[in-house]
Design an enzyme around this catalytic site. Structure first.
Site, PDB file in Angstrom:
ATOM      1  N   GLY A  32      38.817  43.792  47.015  1.00 25.07           N
ATOM      2  CA  GLY A  32      40.291  43.769  47.457  1.00 25.07           C
ATOM      3  C   GLY A  32      40.895  42.200  46.833  1.00 25.07           C
ATOM      4  CB  ALA A  33      42.056  39.495  47.113  1.00 23.07           C
ATOM      5  CG  LEU A  34      43.458  45.254  44.608  1.00 29.82           C
ATOM      6  CD1 LEU A  34      43.734  46.567  44.450  1.00 29.82           C
ATOM      7  CD2 LEU A  34      41.632  45.194  44.208  1.00 29.82           C
ATOM      8  CG  HIS A  35      43.601  39.410  40.246  1.00 30.64           C
ATOM      9  ND1 HIS A  35      43.264  40.013  39.245  1.00 30.64           N
ATOM     10  CD2 HIS A  35      42.651  38.784  41.082  1.00 30.64           C
ATOM     11  CE1 HIS A  35      42.239  39.779  39.029  1.00 30.64           C
ATOM     12  NE2 HIS A  35      41.611  39.044  40.118  1.00 30.64           N
ATOM     13  CD  GLU A  36      48.089  43.486  35.301  1.00 33.56           C
ATOM     14  OE1 GLU A  36      48.339  44.392  34.249  1.00 33.56           O
ATOM     15  OE2 GLU A  36      48.873  43.647  36.230  1.00 33.56           O
ATOM     16  CG  HIS A  38      41.082  43.645  41.123  1.00 33.44           C
ATOM     17  ND1 HIS A  38      41.777  42.401  41.422  1.00 33.44           N
ATOM     18  CD2 HIS A  38      39.721  43.502  40.975  1.00 33.44           C
ATOM     19  CE1 HIS A  38      40.761  41.676  42.020  1.00 33.44           C
ATOM     20  NE2 HIS A  38      39.635  42.158  41.761  1.00 33.44           N
ATOM     21  CG  MET A 186      44.532  37.027  35.905  1.00 33.53           C
ATOM     22  SD  MET A 186      45.684  38.345  36.235  1.00 33.53           S
ATOM     23  CE  MET A 186      46.922  37.711  35.530  1.00 33.53           C
ATOM     24  CB  SER A 187      39.453  34.596  39.773  1.00 33.24           C
ATOM     25  OG  SER A 187      38.653  34.326  40.977  1.00 33.24           O
TER      26      SER A 187
END
Length: 282
Positions: A32-36, A38, A186-187
């Site tokens: 989860g905590a999705l970003h670009e 993911h 990205m993290s």
């Protein structure tokens, strides 16, 4: 987009597609905590498994150490579902802890040797937790393809070994690191960084770029590459280095020469946040 909560539901979805003679099924495991980053994995899955992409969202407790950030790890389920759907997910698998680890569960997967290297050395038990939960997800979803990001390169090495040793039918697809405009990988943990720490964290990507440039200029000696990267970190004394390593990507063992496919990997603490970055040298 469907939201499933049990292994039986996920397995029924996958097997239902196979009964219909559908094409390849894709799985994108996440916490989860999705970003670009993911989203790029989900888009890659959609390109190869159109209409047959499952995204798991599960903050796995067994891969966190006693003093790590399990309790405060970002949990943004509503936003995650929106990002996943826009990127092409057809199913969200969001199990509870008790679904993945039933009462009395005593079976874990330990990829010996690899699990004690790089991140596994400074985070004992981490890769045991990763290998166990990913094995459970692959068994539940029975995907043809599972998508992971190169940022977790050591994890990828562990999971490749797991899939090969257990003769699982899933092929791992490794997608490129997605970076912020300034180069920071990205993290989900980037949200922990203060403004000042955010600037300090750029030491990781500067070290990676330095080594890439040296390699492209013909430098192949590991000691020279590692020393140059450590000099970059020395410019940010507030950043505490965990490791700076040049290793064989298959074994995660140190190598003296940067050959094709060699993994250069770094990990460091910026404030209370541990970050990683890497490059696969050409």
């Amino acid at each position: 987009m469907q939201i499933l909560h049990t292994v039986d539901e996920l397995r029924a979805w996958s097997r239902g597609l196979r009964c219909k003679g559908a094409g390849m099924i894709g799985l994108v495991p996440t916490m989860g905590a999705l970003h670009e980053g993911h989203a790029s994995l989900i888009r890659a899955a959609e390109q190869q498994c159109r209409g047959r992409v499952a995204v798991s969202i599960f903050v796995n407790p067994t891969q966190f150490g006693p003093n790590e950030d399990f309790a405060r790890y970002p949990r943004t389920f509503g936003a995650d579902c929106e990002i996943a759907e826009r990127a092409g997910a057809n199913v969200i698998f969001a199990p509870g802890v008790e679904e993945m680890y039933p009462a009395g569960a005593a079976t874990f997967v330990d990829v010996e040797g690899l699990s004690e290297r790089l991140d596994g050395q400074s985070r004992p038990g981490h890769f045991r937790g990763v290998a166990t939960v990913v094995a459970k997800l692959l068994i539940a979803a029975e995907p043809d393809l599972a998508f992971f990001g190169q940022k977790d390169a050591a994890q990828v090495a562990v999971l490749r070994k797991l899939v090969a040793d257990l003769r699982l039918g899933t092929r791992l697809v490794v997608c490129p690191i997605v970076r912020e405009p300034d180069g920071l990988a990205m993290s989900s943990r980037n949200v922990y960084l203060s403004a000042e720490e955010r600037k300090q964290a750029l030491a990781l990507c500067r070290a990676v770029r330095c080594v890439e440039q040296m390699r492209s200029n013909g430098q192949r000696a590991a000691p020279s590459l590692v020393e140059a990267a450590r000099k970059i970190f020395a410019e940010e004394p507030a950043v505490r280095v965990d490791y700076v390593e040049l290793v064989n990507w298959e074994t995660l063992l140190p190598t003296n020469t940067a050959g094709p496919g060699t993994l250069f990997a770094v990990a460091a603490w910026v404030g209370d946040t541990r970050l990683i970055d890497n490059t696969i040298l050409k």
